[in-house]
Design a protein around this motif. Sequence first.
Motif, short mmCIF file in Angstrom:
data_model
loop_
_atom_site.label_atom_id
_atom_site.label_comp_id
_atom_site.label_asym_id
_atom_site.label_seq_id
_atom_site.Cartn_x
_atom_site.Cartn_y
_atom_site.Cartn_z
N PRO A 31 2.71 -59.38 -13.35
CA PRO A 31 1.65 -58.71 -12.59
C PRO A 31 0.28 -59.04 -13.19
O PRO A 31 0.10 -58.98 -14.41
N LEU A 32 -0.67 -59.37 -12.33
CA LEU A 32 -2.00 -59.72 -12.82
C LEU A 32 -2.63 -58.59 -13.62
O LEU A 32 -3.31 -58.82 -14.62
N LEU A 33 -2.41 -57.36 -13.17
CA LEU A 33 -3.04 -56.23 -13.85
C LEU A 33 -2.53 -56.11 -15.28
O LEU A 33 -3.27 -55.70 -16.18
N LEU A 34 -1.27 -56.45 -15.50
CA LEU A 34 -0.72 -56.43 -16.86
C LEU A 34 -1.42 -57.49 -17.72
O LEU A 34 -1.72 -57.25 -18.89
N ILE A 35 -1.68 -58.65 -17.12
CA ILE A 35 -2.39 -59.71 -17.84
C ILE A 35 -3.77 -59.23 -18.29
O ILE A 35 -4.17 -59.40 -19.45
N PHE A 36 -4.50 -58.59 -17.37
CA PHE A 36 -5.84 -58.11 -17.70
C PHE A 36 -5.79 -57.05 -18.79
O PHE A 36 -6.64 -57.02 -19.69
N LEU A 37 -4.80 -56.17 -18.71
CA LEU A 37 -4.67 -55.10 -19.70
C LEU A 37 -4.38 -55.68 -21.08
O LEU A 37 -4.96 -55.26 -22.09
N ILE A 38 -3.51 -56.67 -21.13
CA ILE A 38 -3.16 -57.29 -22.41
C ILE A 38 -4.35 -58.05 -23.00
O ILE A 38 -4.60 -58.01 -24.21
N VAL A 39 -5.11 -58.74 -22.13
CA VAL A 39 -6.31 -59.44 -22.61
C VAL A 39 -7.28 -58.44 -23.25
O VAL A 39 -7.86 -58.70 -24.31
N GLY A 40 -7.45 -57.28 -22.61
CA GLY A 40 -8.31 -56.25 -23.18
C GLY A 40 -7.81 -55.77 -24.54
O GLY A 40 -8.59 -55.58 -25.47
N LEU A 376 5.50 -53.55 -16.54
CA LEU A 376 6.51 -54.49 -17.01
C LEU A 376 7.78 -54.41 -16.17
O LEU A 376 8.32 -55.44 -15.74
N MET A 377 8.28 -53.20 -15.93
CA MET A 377 9.56 -53.04 -15.24
C MET A 377 9.41 -53.13 -13.72
O MET A 377 10.10 -53.90 -13.07
N GLN A 378 8.51 -52.33 -13.17
CA GLN A 378 8.39 -52.26 -11.72
C GLN A 378 7.50 -53.38 -11.17
O GLN A 378 7.85 -54.02 -10.18
N GLY A 379 6.36 -53.59 -11.84
CA GLY A 379 5.42 -54.59 -11.34
C GLY A 379 6.02 -55.98 -11.31
O GLY A 379 5.73 -56.78 -10.41
N TRP A 380 6.87 -56.30 -12.28
CA TRP A 380 7.46 -57.63 -12.37
C TRP A 380 8.52 -57.85 -11.29
O TRP A 380 8.89 -58.97 -10.98
N THR A 381 9.03 -56.76 -10.71
CA THR A 381 10.18 -56.88 -9.81
C THR A 381 9.89 -56.45 -8.38
O THR A 381 10.82 -56.30 -7.58
N VAL A 382 8.63 -56.25 -8.04
CA VAL A 382 8.28 -55.81 -6.68
C VAL A 382 8.82 -56.77 -5.63
O VAL A 382 9.45 -56.36 -4.64
N ALA A 383 8.59 -58.06 -5.80
CA ALA A 383 9.03 -59.04 -4.82
C ALA A 383 10.55 -59.23 -4.81
O ALA A 383 11.17 -59.19 -3.74
N PRO A 384 11.20 -59.43 -5.98
CA PRO A 384 12.67 -59.60 -5.95
C PRO A 384 13.41 -58.41 -5.35
O PRO A 384 14.39 -58.60 -4.62
N VAL A 385 12.98 -57.18 -5.65
CA VAL A 385 13.66 -56.01 -5.11
C VAL A 385 13.48 -55.93 -3.60
O VAL A 385 14.41 -55.56 -2.87
#
Length: 569
Positions: A31-40, A376-385
């Motif tokens: 998820p892009l938002l996770l990327i931004f959060l980690i960069v911060g 991590l759990m939900q955001g990563w799996t939105v499309a596959p689910v």
Amino acid sequence: MELLNNLLLIAALLLFGSIVVSSISARVGAPLLLIFLIVGMLAGEEGPGNLVFDDVGTAYLIGSVALGIILLNGGLHTKVESFRVGLRPALTLATVGVLITSALVGLLAAWVFDLHWLQGLLLGAIIGSTDAAAVFSLLHARGMNIERRVGATLEIESGSNDPMAVFLTIMLIEILLTQGSLFAWNTLLLFAIQMGIGAVAGILGARLLVYMVNHLSLANGLYPLLVTSGGLLIFALANSLGGSGFLAIYLLGVGLGNRKLHAGQNILRVHDGLAWLSQIGMFLILGLLVTPSELLPLAGDALLIALALIFVARPLAVLVCLAPYRFVWREQLYIAWVGLRGAVPIILALFPLLAGLEQAELYFNVAFFVVLVSLLMQGWTVAPVARLLRLEIPPGPEPVMQIDTLIPGHPECEILVYKLGSTSPLRNRSPDYFVLPGTARLTSVIRHGISYDANDIERFEPGDYLHILAASNEVEQINRLFTTLEYAADHQFFGDFILEPSARLCDLSTAYGVPVPHACDTLSVGEYLTQQFHNKPVVGDRVKLDKIELVVLEMEAGQIVKIGLKITG
């Protein structure tokens, strides 16, 4: 001067780095938002960046404004048609659902962290609502096209549940500060007033802005800024009057997005960019604010809270709230899974810090940890689910570009550009086969970078770009034309044949030898499907009749206009 330059350098570097690093998301599905959060977090005091940022007030201000812009953009892209199928269940989830989730998580948090039950409920309220930024971002990522009933419910819920979460959080903080009574009879009245002021401000503000956009003579680049500034003005005004600014700016966006606006496409494009900028800035700031070492001691307990929220509290809330609306189990399961937590819980967790409340640091760190787990759990799996539950619909073709011509005296003209795919039914067809509605005209075809007059093309080829000049009131008809053509070609999803909704169910039963309920044998196929989905069918809805499956292929003004027939046995 040197300080300002350094601040500008740091801000630009963080923004630039976040955008560049986000390209990883497309490759690994993060998820892009996770990327931004980690960069911060990496740029923070315990990361390589070593930046110390602990200004809670500034973080709250930036987060609130950013969330307002995100909600405005979400409203601009929410069509009124979505309210037909998603409004009531979404509002139930946004109110009763938040209460149920907050109560269940709060009582567990009180036990896990050995808190007073009121303190536990406050933590539950902080993490009890889904996040608009996360839901809007992930549902539209990588071209996903979720079944409208489910997508509409999730988007409207995430855009309207912030007022309930804010109200619960502030109410519980005041009770803890004053040691007052848990419930006063004017509490519900106060909530109703907040919602009412927010709704009125949003609806009236939308009407005013529509009039101004369509009647003020401005440079084209100023119309998006007029909408942004007007939206933030209504947001602030609603808050000043004691209403919900978040609800006001979301409804304002909905009001604008469903009206014909001068320079409308330009407004949408600019606000898409502003929404991304807001998301990046908000998550960077929140990432900078956290101290990662403080998360480690409570990781185990916070993980338990996150898992209880994802696998128990949210599903139970969805089960209770959607029971009256008869969602099928696949839809309920997906709505429960996409209860994404994002910036909103972290922003709400700033309230106890601003109020100087006891255990405020604990609330913030737990909320931050829960958000990380959710992304991590939900955001990563939105499309596959969505694919696993068969809720992703083949995307209907939309213009790769849509441009307002802005011809003086003729603001209703638009240029639409469509790209023909490798499986398009128009491939190898003559332009004469392609009949456009009304005054719309195919003006040119771009092939291998060369522009051809439409009359000079004998056959369409995959990869062709079709340029169409049309009146604004014809755009939806042209979109439906392309949608029908493309959906008709997708036999795997919509079936091998197309039926008119007026076809008799009894005739279908005779032709294919399938049984139908006796009470339904006098109905048309369209009436039967409409009845099966309680007068609110959406594209992709399907009913199995022995060895055949009926699939809603196309809708217009809430009515079924095309039905796919799929032979399964």
